[in-house]
Design a protein around this motif. Structure first.
Motif, mmCIF file in Angstrom:
data_model
loop_
_atom_site.group_PDB
_atom_site.id
_atom_site.type_symbol
_atom_site.label_atom_id
_atom_site.label_comp_id
_atom_site.label_asym_id
_atom_site.label_seq_id
_atom_site.Cartn_x
_atom_site.Cartn_y
_atom_site.Cartn_z
ATOM 1 N N PRO A 95 -12.196 4.155 -4.568
ATOM 2 C CA PRO A 95 -11.232 3.809 -5.627
ATOM 3 C C PRO A 95 -11.106 2.291 -5.800
ATOM 4 N N ALA A 96 -11.060 1.888 -7.050
ATOM 5 C CA ALA A 96 -10.866 0.467 -7.346
ATOM 6 C C ALA A 96 -9.421 0.176 -7.715
ATOM 7 N N ASN A 97 -8.618 1.227 -7.909
ATOM 8 C CA ASN A 97 -7.249 1.031 -8.399
ATOM 9 C C ASN A 97 -6.201 1.653 -7.485
ATOM 10 N N ALA A 98 -6.501 1.786 -6.200
ATOM 11 C CA ALA A 98 -5.533 2.371 -5.266
ATOM 12 C C ALA A 98 -4.347 1.438 -5.089
ATOM 13 N N GLU A 99 -3.148 2.007 -5.109
ATOM 14 C CA GLU A 99 -1.944 1.204 -4.856
ATOM 15 C C GLU A 99 -1.844 0.791 -3.383
ATOM 16 N N LEU A 100 -2.504 1.543 -2.507
ATOM 17 C CA LEU A 100 -2.434 1.258 -1.078
ATOM 18 C C LEU A 100 -3.738 1.698 -0.426
ATOM 19 N N VAL A 101 -4.254 0.853 0.491
ATOM 20 C CA VAL A 101 -5.465 1.177 1.255
ATOM 21 C C VAL A 101 -5.113 1.148 2.735
ATOM 22 N N ILE A 102 -5.439 2.226 3.450
ATOM 23 C CA ILE A 102 -5.098 2.358 4.870
ATOM 24 C C ILE A 102 -6.336 2.790 5.642
ATOM 25 N N ASP A 103 -6.608 2.121 6.742
ATOM 26 C CA ASP A 103 -7.685 2.500 7.654
ATOM 27 C C ASP A 103 -7.030 3.033 8.927
ATOM 28 N N THR A 104 -7.092 4.339 9.143
ATOM 29 C CA THR A 104 -6.386 4.916 10.285
ATOM 30 C C THR A 104 -7.059 4.618 11.626
ATOM 31 N N SER A 105 -8.233 3.972 11.595
ATOM 32 C CA SER A 105 -8.796 3.494 12.860
ATOM 33 C C SER A 105 -8.148 2.183 13.280
ATOM 34 N N GLN A 106 -7.400 1.582 12.357
ATOM 35 C CA GLN A 106 -6.716 0.316 12.632
ATOM 36 C C GLN A 106 -5.189 0.449 12.593
ATOM 37 N N VAL A 107 -4.700 1.482 11.940
ATOM 38 C CA VAL A 107 -3.258 1.657 11.737
ATOM 39 C C VAL A 107 -2.848 3.022 12.283
ATOM 40 N N SER A 108 -1.764 3.072 13.042
ATOM 41 C CA SER A 108 -1.281 4.341 13.583
ATOM 42 C C SER A 108 -0.705 5.205 12.463
ATOM 43 N N VAL A 109 -0.570 6.502 12.730
ATOM 44 C CA VAL A 109 0.007 7.411 11.742
ATOM 45 C C VAL A 109 1.425 6.973 11.387
ATOM 46 N N LYS A 110 2.200 6.606 12.396
ATOM 47 C CA LYS A 110 3.577 6.174 12.162
ATOM 48 C C LYS A 110 3.618 4.958 11.244
ATOM 49 N N ASP A 111 2.758 3.977 11.513
ATOM 50 C CA ASP A 111 2.735 2.770 10.683
ATOM 51 C C ASP A 111 2.196 3.075 9.284
ATOM 52 N N ALA A 112 1.242 4.007 9.194
ATOM 53 C CA ALA A 112 0.706 4.381 7.886
ATOM 54 C C ALA A 112 1.794 4.997 7.017
ATOM 55 N N VAL A 113 2.595 5.881 7.601
ATOM 56 C CA VAL A 113 3.709 6.482 6.860
ATOM 57 C C VAL A 113 4.691 5.401 6.410
ATOM 58 N N ALA A 114 4.970 4.457 7.299
ATOM 59 C CA ALA A 114 5.892 3.364 6.954
ATOM 60 C C ALA A 114 5.347 2.536 5.790
ATOM 61 N N LEU A 115 4.033 2.310 5.763
ATOM 62 C CA LEU A 115 3.420 1.542 4.672
ATOM 63 C C LEU A 115 3.547 2.315 3.346
ATOM 64 N N VAL A 116 3.327 3.614 3.387
ATOM 65 C CA VAL A 116 3.452 4.410 2.174
ATOM 66 C C VAL A 116 4.880 4.371 1.650
ATOM 67 N N ARG A 117 5.835 4.542 2.553
ATOM 68 C CA ARG A 117 7.245 4.540 2.130
ATOM 69 C C ARG A 117 7.670 3.166 1.604
ATOM 70 N N LYS A 118 7.166 2.113 2.217
ATOM 71 C CA LYS A 118 7.473 0.760 1.745
ATOM 72 C C LYS A 118 6.924 0.557 0.336
ATOM 73 N N THR A 119 5.711 1.041 0.097
ATOM 74 C CA THR A 119 5.100 0.923 -1.233
ATOM 75 C C THR A 119 5.877 1.742 -2.262
ATOM 76 N N LEU A 120 6.339 2.933 -1.850
ATOM 77 C CA LEU A 120 7.144 3.755 -2.750
ATOM 78 C C LEU A 120 8.463 3.076 -3.097
ATOM 79 N N ASP A 121 9.082 2.485 -2.095
ATOM 80 C CA ASP A 121 10.382 1.816 -2.313
ATOM 81 C C ASP A 121 10.237 0.628 -3.259
ATOM 82 N N ALA A 122 9.050 0.002 -3.229
ATOM 83 C CA ALA A 122 8.839 -1.187 -4.056
ATOM 84 C C ALA A 122 8.421 -0.822 -5.474
#
Length: 422
Positions: A394-421
């Motif tokens: 995707p070239a237009n993703a609102e958020l990009v997450i690599d789960t080999s670098q980010v924990s599930v907990k932190d990934a969820v937090a990133l999604v929620r932060k993006t939603l809140d914004a």
């Protein structure tokens, strides 16, 4: 992988499988004589039922986020029973405990070991305290009892040492244990579950509440309705309630895309569970689960894949149109189908968040719980994304997450932060 016929388990059936594998129940009420392979909705083989009914574990049941999944709390019945002492009492905490309930627990702990058993379903009913909340409440009850006993021992004067020792004994007697527990009619009796966890008796504190406490809770549940009827004539009260119930929030579609094994389903499930725990309510549309129902019979050629993704997008847009939150997690390898899903959501007046789970192919292949990459490499699975079929990044993703670098907990937090914004 086994060649036995397979059964995809519902959430309630997964709870029962956990209970059986942990030694809490002797048999699965839904599994006929084998051989039969039991899988989750991602087609991961979890256990096999033999012809004589013997259950053999194959893969661990997938865990999610939240205190109810804490490995120190969600324990096998046989392990808890092995550590239990004679005379252990189980407190069945199916509701958030009250002050009165705390007194019942404290009294029991003064007499011996107490297991605070938290029945944890994978779903939260609207308007109820779910598994995560009940687990936090049980842990908070232990803290509340500890603080109360310390206050009392601090006022004991010359008997302070004796009171402190008694308080510590009660505190040591309490143990919180999370029990996977289905909502349906196949749920085992609490007394039978408690016995499997090593308790000699089970107490349901909610059943022992005094009449005044019960009346207070009942008034609390109907406080808003009663207040309206005190302020308005009956007809006006009905119209105010109707207007409040029809209040519309903007719906949301959170759409995860990524390779098989990227972690998108894990993050999506954790996000949906956290939203449920917050009372927001989320509808999870996982790729494999949808394949079993909405898209049963479709193949894996490009046209079938795009049809599958568009069906997911259509259902997600219906959920969001009425103010709900839809969380979808198909592979969705093609830009054209992702664009169609975005269009469906936005046409429904919903927010749309595309999350690209960009975990590298080699990491996804190393995870491979279902053995799919190995089969694709061997040529047994045609048109497999990342191996014999392309994945269009995707070239237009609102958020990009690599789960080999980010924990599930932190990934969820990133999604929620993006939603809140948004």
């Amino acid at each position: 992988m086994t060649s036995s016929p397979a059964r995809v388990l519902t959430d309630d059936e997964l709870d029962l499988l956990e209970l059986a594998l942990g030694g809490a129940i002797d048999r699965l009420p839904y599994a006929p004589a084998g051989p039969l392979t039991l899988t989750d909705t991602e087609n991961t083989p979890l256990a096999e039922v033999a012809a004589d009914g013997t259950l053999t574990p194959l893969k661990p049941v997938a865990r999610a986020l939240g205190p109810q999944w804490d490995e120190s709390l969600r324990l096998a019945a046989r392990d808890v029973a092995a550590e239990s002492v004679p005379g252990t009492t189980a407190m069945w905490l199916a509701e958030a405990p009250t002050v009165e309930d705390g007194s019942v627990v404290t009294e029991a702990a003064a007499a011996g070991a107490v297991l605070l058993l938290v029945p944890a379903s994978r779903h939260t009913e609207p308007g109820t305290v779910g598994a995560a909340g009940l687990t936090r409440a049980a842990q908070g009850l232990v803290e509340w009892i500890r603080d109360m006993l310390r206050d009392v021992s601090g006022e004991a004067g010359a008997r302070e040492a004796e009171a402190q020792a008694a308080a510590e004994a009660i505190e040591d007697a309490l143990r919180v244990v999370v029990v996977p527990y289905p909502r349906g009619g196949q749920a085992p009796a609490p007394a039978d579950v408690a016995a499997a966890y090593g308790a000699e008796r089970v107490v349901v504190p909610a059943d022992l509440r005094s009449s005044p406490a019960g009346e207070l809770l009942e008034r609390f549940a109907t406080a808003r309705s009663n207040t309206l009827r005190a302020m308005y004539p009956e007809a006006s009260a009905r119209e105010v309630e109707r207007a409040a119930a029809a209040g519309h929030r903007q719906g949301t579609v959170v759409f995860f895309t990524g390779l098989s094994g990227s972690g998108k389903s894990t993050v999506a499930r954790a996000l949906a569970a956290e939203l449920d725990d917050d009372g927001l309510g989320a509808t999870l549309l996982d790729g494999d689960a949808v394949r079993h129902h909405l898209s049963k019979g479709l193949g894996f050629d490009r046209e079938s894949r795009e049809t599958n993704v568009e069906r997911i997008g259509y259902v997600a847009s219906l959920v969001a149109k009425h103010g709900g939150i839809a969380v979808a997690a198909p592979i969705a390898p093609f830009e054209s189908s992702r664009a169609k899903v975005r269009q469906l959501a936005e046409s429904a007046g919903a927010r749309f968040l595309l999350v690209h789970v960009s975990t590298p192919l080699e990491v996804c292949e190393a995870r491979d719980r279902k053995g799919l990459y190995a089969k694709a490499r061997a040529g047994e699975i045609p048109d497999f994304t990342g191996i014999s079929s392309p994945y269009e990044t995707p070239a237009n993703a609102e958020l990009v997450i690599d789960t080999s670098q980010v924990s599930v907990k932190d990934a969820v937090a990133l999604v929620r932060k993006t939603l809140d914004a948004a």
